[in-house]
Design an enzyme around this catalytic site. Structure first.
Site, PDB file in Angstrom:
ATOM      1  N   CYS A   1       0.832  -1.214   0.000  1.00 40.02           N
ATOM      2  CA  CYS A   1       0.000   0.000   0.000  1.00 40.02           C
ATOM      3  C   CYS A   1       0.866   1.264   0.000  1.00 40.02           C
ATOM      4  O   CYS A   1       0.719   2.127  -0.873  1.00 40.02           O
ATOM      5  CB  CYS A   1      -0.957  -0.027   1.180  1.00 40.02           C
ATOM      6  SG  CYS A   1      -0.222  -0.571   2.739  1.00 40.02           S
TER       7      CYS A   1
HETATM    8  N1  LIG Z   1      -4.402  -4.699   5.029  1.00 42.46           N
HETATM    9  C1  LIG Z   1      -3.814  -3.982   4.085  1.00 42.46           C
HETATM   10  O1  LIG Z   1      -4.069  -2.757   3.932  1.00 42.46           O
HETATM   11  C2  LIG Z   1      -2.838  -4.618   3.158  1.00 42.46           C
HETATM   12  C3  LIG Z   1      -2.428  -5.945   3.315  1.00 42.46           C
HETATM   13  N2  LIG Z   1      -1.566  -6.487   2.397  1.00 42.46           N
HETATM   14  C4  LIG Z   1      -1.041  -7.853   2.542  1.00 42.46           C
HETATM   15  O2  LIG Z   1      -2.090  -8.797   2.467  1.00 42.46           O
HETATM   16  C5  LIG Z   1      -1.767  -9.937   3.235  1.00 42.46           C
HETATM   17  C6  LIG Z   1      -2.943 -10.228   4.146  1.00 42.46           C
HETATM   18  O3  LIG Z   1      -3.058  -9.105   5.007  1.00 42.46           O
HETATM   19  P1  LIG Z   1      -4.401  -8.773   5.751  1.00 42.46           P
HETATM   20  O4  LIG Z   1      -5.578  -9.181   4.935  1.00 42.46           O
HETATM   21  O5  LIG Z   1      -4.284  -7.376   6.188  1.00 42.46           O
HETATM   22  O6  LIG Z   1      -4.243  -9.757   7.022  1.00 42.46           O
HETATM   23  P2  LIG Z   1      -5.357 -10.391   7.965  1.00 42.46           P
HETATM   24  O7  LIG Z   1      -4.626 -10.790   9.204  1.00 42.46           O
HETATM   25  O8  LIG Z   1      -6.513  -9.507   8.095  1.00 42.46           O
HETATM   26  O9  LIG Z   1      -5.814 -11.708   7.169  1.00 42.46           O
HETATM   27  C7  LIG Z   1      -4.946 -12.781   6.926  1.00 42.46           C
HETATM   28  C8  LIG Z   1      -5.774 -14.034   6.706  1.00 42.46           C
HETATM   29  O10 LIG Z   1      -4.882 -15.109   6.438  1.00 42.46           O
HETATM   30  C9  LIG Z   1      -5.208 -16.209   7.289  1.00 42.46           C
HETATM   31  N3  LIG Z   1      -4.023 -17.014   7.555  1.00 42.46           N
HETATM   32  C10 LIG Z   1      -2.937 -16.672   8.310  1.00 42.46           C
HETATM   33  N4  LIG Z   1      -2.042 -17.685   8.304  1.00 42.46           N
HETATM   34  C11 LIG Z   1      -2.569 -18.668   7.542  1.00 42.46           C
HETATM   35  C12 LIG Z   1      -2.110 -19.959   7.153  1.00 42.46           C
HETATM   36  N5  LIG Z   1      -0.920 -20.443   7.546  1.00 42.46           N
HETATM   37  N6  LIG Z   1      -2.906 -20.712   6.348  1.00 42.46           N
HETATM   38  C13 LIG Z   1      -4.095 -20.236   5.928  1.00 42.46           C
HETATM   39  N7  LIG Z   1      -4.585 -19.019   6.269  1.00 42.46           N
HETATM   40  C14 LIG Z   1      -3.814 -18.247   7.063  1.00 42.46           C
HETATM   41  C15 LIG Z   1      -5.722 -15.552   8.547  1.00 42.46           C
HETATM   42  O11 LIG Z   1      -6.467 -16.459   9.314  1.00 42.46           O
HETATM   43  P3  LIG Z   1      -6.600 -16.304  10.914  1.00 42.46           P
HETATM   44  O12 LIG Z   1      -7.808 -15.453  11.116  1.00 42.46           O
HETATM   45  O13 LIG Z   1      -6.738 -17.693  11.386  1.00 42.46           O
HETATM   46  O14 LIG Z   1      -5.349 -15.650  11.408  1.00 42.46           O
HETATM   47  C16 LIG Z   1      -6.574 -14.434   7.950  1.00 42.46           C
HETATM   48  O15 LIG Z   1      -7.839 -14.893   7.557  1.00 42.46           O
HETATM   49  C17 LIG Z   1      -0.491  -9.620   4.014  1.00 42.46           C
HETATM   50  O16 LIG Z   1       0.595 -10.286   3.455  1.00 42.46           O
HETATM   51  C18 LIG Z   1      -0.351  -8.115   3.878  1.00 42.46           C
HETATM   52  O17 LIG Z   1       0.996  -7.713   3.859  1.00 42.46           O
HETATM   53  C19 LIG Z   1      -1.178  -5.779   1.308  1.00 42.46           C
HETATM   54  C20 LIG Z   1      -1.516  -4.466   1.149  1.00 42.46           C
HETATM   55  C21 LIG Z   1      -2.328  -3.771   2.110  1.00 42.46           C
HETATM   56  C1  LIG Z   2      -0.712  -0.001   9.148  1.00 37.29           C
HETATM   57  C2  LIG Z   2       0.195  -1.180   8.923  1.00 37.29           C
HETATM   58  O1  LIG Z   2       0.580  -1.889   9.831  1.00 37.29           O
HETATM   59  N1  LIG Z   2       0.538  -1.392   7.687  1.00 37.29           N
HETATM   60  C3  LIG Z   2       1.384  -2.474   7.287  1.00 37.29           C
HETATM   61  C4  LIG Z   2       1.535  -2.402   5.811  1.00 37.29           C
HETATM   62  C5  LIG Z   2       0.352  -3.003   5.157  1.00 37.29           C
HETATM   63  C6  LIG Z   2       0.594  -4.462   4.867  1.00 37.29           C
HETATM   64  O2  LIG Z   2       0.801  -5.310   5.696  1.00 37.29           O
HETATM   65  O3  LIG Z   2       0.594  -4.844   3.680  1.00 37.29           O
HETATM   66  P1  LIG Z   2       1.604  -4.548   2.556  1.00 37.29           P
HETATM   67  O4  LIG Z   2       2.958  -4.841   3.066  1.00 37.29           O
HETATM   68  O5  LIG Z   2       1.286  -5.534   1.577  1.00 37.29           O
HETATM   69  O6  LIG Z   2       1.372  -3.159   2.126  1.00 37.29           O
HETATM   70  C7  LIG Z   2       2.777  -2.384   7.871  1.00 37.29           C
HETATM   71  O7  LIG Z   2       3.264  -1.297   8.103  1.00 37.29           O
HETATM   72  O8  LIG Z   2       3.394  -3.451   8.003  1.00 37.29           O
END
Ligand SMILES: NC(=O)C1=CN([C@@H]2O[C@H](COP(=O)(O)OP(=O)(O)OC[C@H]3O[C@@H](n4cnc5c(N)ncnc54)[C@H](OP(=O)(O)O)[C@@H]3O)[C@@H](O)[C@H]2O)C=CC1
Ligand SMILES: CC(=O)N[C@@H](CCC(=O)OP(=O)(O)O)C(=O)O
Length: 311
Positions: free
Chosen positions: A117
Site C-alpha cells: 500500500c
Molecule cells: N491490510 C492492508 O491494507 C494490506 C495488506 N496487504 C497484505 O495482504 C496480506 C494479508 O493481510 P491482511 O488481509 O491485512 O491480514 P489479515 O490478518 O486480516 O488476514 C490474513 C488471513 O490469512 C489467514 N491465515 C494466516 N495464516 C494462515 C495460514 N498459515 N494458512 C491459511 N490461512 C492463514 C488468517 O487467518 P486467521 O484469522 O486464522 O489468522 C486471515 O484470515 C499480508 O501479506 C499483507 O501484507 C497488502 C496491502 C495492504
Molecule cells: C498499518 C500497517 O501496519 N501497515 C502495514 C503495511 C500493510 C501491509 O501489511 O501490507 P503490505 O505490506 O502488503 O502493504 C505495515 O506497516 O506493516
C-alpha cells in the site's frame, strides 16, 4: 467455462475486500473455503490446484507455503498480495501504471506480486521522475506516511477497535517502524529505481481505510532547473491514457486548505498532488489512496482482470 478464482485468506482483511469486489461478477467462478477450514492445508491445496488464478491474501510465510504447494502446477496463475515476492526476479510487480511496459508484463505473467500500500503511493511519485531524468538516482528520498488501521490486518483492527483487547491501542495517531527497517524499504528502492535506501517513516491514524504518502523534495537538488509546473507535467505525462492514477492540476492543489486521508475511501483510484509555492525551491509530492483499494484489494482485482485478458 468461467475462470475459477480461489482467494487463499478470503476471511482476512484484504481477502474479504477482494471477495466483495468479485461478488457480482457473473464472468468468474469463486471457489470458497469455509471459514472454519481456512487453515486446513489439504483443502487449501485442493482449491489452489483447482483454481485458474489463486489470490494469496496471507502473511508472508503462508504465501510462500501456498506457492510451494503450487510448485510444478503451472495451470494456476498466482497473485500474491503479501510482501514475499515483490522484489523476486521471477515475479512481475503488479503495478500496471509503473511504466509503459508493466501493463503487458502483467497481462503475460503467471506470477504477479501485488504492490504494498505505502509503496504504491511512494513509487507512483518517484518513479516517473526517475524515468524522466528529473530525480537523480542518488537523491536522498524520504517517505512519510499515514495509513488507516486496516493496514495492520485483523490483529490491528482488534487492537484499535476493541478496548478489551489485551494489547489495545488507545492512541488516535502513532508512529511506528522507528528503527527505519520497515519491510517495504526494499520494494520502494527497487521499483522506485533509487540508488540510496529511502528513509520510510509510516504512521497509523484512528480511521479504518485511507492513506497519505508524502515525498518532500528540494528542487535545487533535482536535475535541470525544474519548476513545480515541470514536475506536475512529468507526472501527468507519465499517467496519460489511464484513469486509475489521477494527477491533480496545480491550480486545484493550490486551493486545498487541507487533505483528508479518508477522501478516497472505498475507491480504487489514487490521486497525486504537487504541493508547494513556485520559486521557493521545495515541493511536497503527495499520493492519496485507500490502503485497501489501489493499495491492496483494488489493485489485486485490476491485476486479475489483466491476467484474464479482461482489461
Ligand atoms: N491490510 C492492508 O491494507 C494490506 C495488506 N496487504 C497484505 O495482504 C496480506 C494479508 O493481510 P491482511 O488481509 O491485512 O491480514 P489479515 O490478518 O486480516 O488476514 C490474513 C488471513 O490469512 C489467514 N491465515 C494466516 N495464516 C494462515 C495460514 N498459515 N494458512 C491459511 N490461512 C492463514 C488468517 O487467518 P486467521 O484469522 O486464522 O489468522 C486471515 O484470515 C499480508 O501479506 C499483507 O501484507 C497488502 C496491502 C495492504
Ligand atoms: C498499518 C500497517 O501496519 N501497515 C502495514 C503495511 C500493510 C501491509 O501489511 O501490507 P503490505 O505490506 O502488503 O502493504 C505495515 O506497516 O506493516
Amino acid at each position: 467455462m468461467k475462470p475459477k478464482i480461489f482467494i487463499d485468506g478470503e476471511h482476512g482483511t484484504t481477502g474479504l475486500q477482494i471477495r466483495t469486489r468479485l461478488a457480482g461478477r457473473g464472468d468468474l467462478e469463486v471457489l470458497s473455503i469455509p471459514e472454519a477450514e481456512r487453515r486446513n492445508k489439504d483443502l487449501r491445496a485442493d482449491f489452489l490446484k483447482e483454481a485458474d488464478v489463486a489470490i494469496l491474501c496471507l502473511p508472508d510465510d503462508a504465501s510462500k507455503e501456498a506457492v510451494s504447494i503450487l510448485e510444478g502446477h503451472n495451470s494456476t496463475k498466482i497473485i500474491d498480495t503479501s510482501t514475499a515476492h515483490r522484489v523476486h526476479p521471477d515475479w512481475v510487480y503488479g503495478f500496471a501504471e509503473l511504466d509503459r511496459a508493466q501493463r503487458q508484463k502483467t497481462v503475460d505473467a503467471r506470477l504477479v506480486a501485488n504492490p504494498g500500500c505505502y509503496p504504491t503511493g511512494a513509487i507512483s511519485l518517484v518513479r516517473p521522475l526517475r524515468d524522466a531524468g528529473i530525480l537523480p538516482g542518488d537523491y536522498p528520498v524520504t517517505v512519510n506516511a499515514v495509513s488507516g488501521y486496516t493496514g495492520g490486518g485483523k490483529q490491528m483492527i482488534a487492537q484499535m477497535e476493541n478496548p478489551d483487547s489485551p494489547d489495545h491501542i488507545a492512541a488516535n495517531h502513532f508512529l511506528y517502524a522507528m528503527p527505519l527497517k520497515h519491510k517495504h524499504v526494499p520494494e520502494l528502492q527497487t521499483h522506485g529505481h533509487l540508488e540510496r535506501k529511502p528513509i520510510f517513516s509510516p504512521s497509523v491514524g484512528r480511521f479504518p481505510q485511507g492513506m497519505i504518502v508524502q515525498v518532500p523534495l528540494f528542487t535545487d537538488d533535482l536535475n535541470g532547473n525544474v519548476s513545480m509546473q515541470d514536475i506536475q507535467a512529468a507526472l501527468s505525462a507519465h499517467y496519460e491514457g489511464q484513469s486509475i492514477v489521477q494527477v491533480v492540476p496545480l491550480a486545484e492543489s493550490a486551493m486545498l486548505p487541507r487533505l483528508d486521508p479518508e477522501e478516497l475511501r472505498d475507491t480504487d483510484i489514487m490521486k497525486l498532488y504537487v504541493f508547494g509555492t513556485e520559486g521557493q525551491g521545495q515541493v511536497n509530492l503527495v499520493a492519496l489512496l485507500d490502503n485497501l483499494g489501489k493499495g491492496a484489494s483494488g489493485a489485486a482485482v485490476q491485476n486479475l482482470d489483466l491476467m484474464l485478458g479482461n482489461a
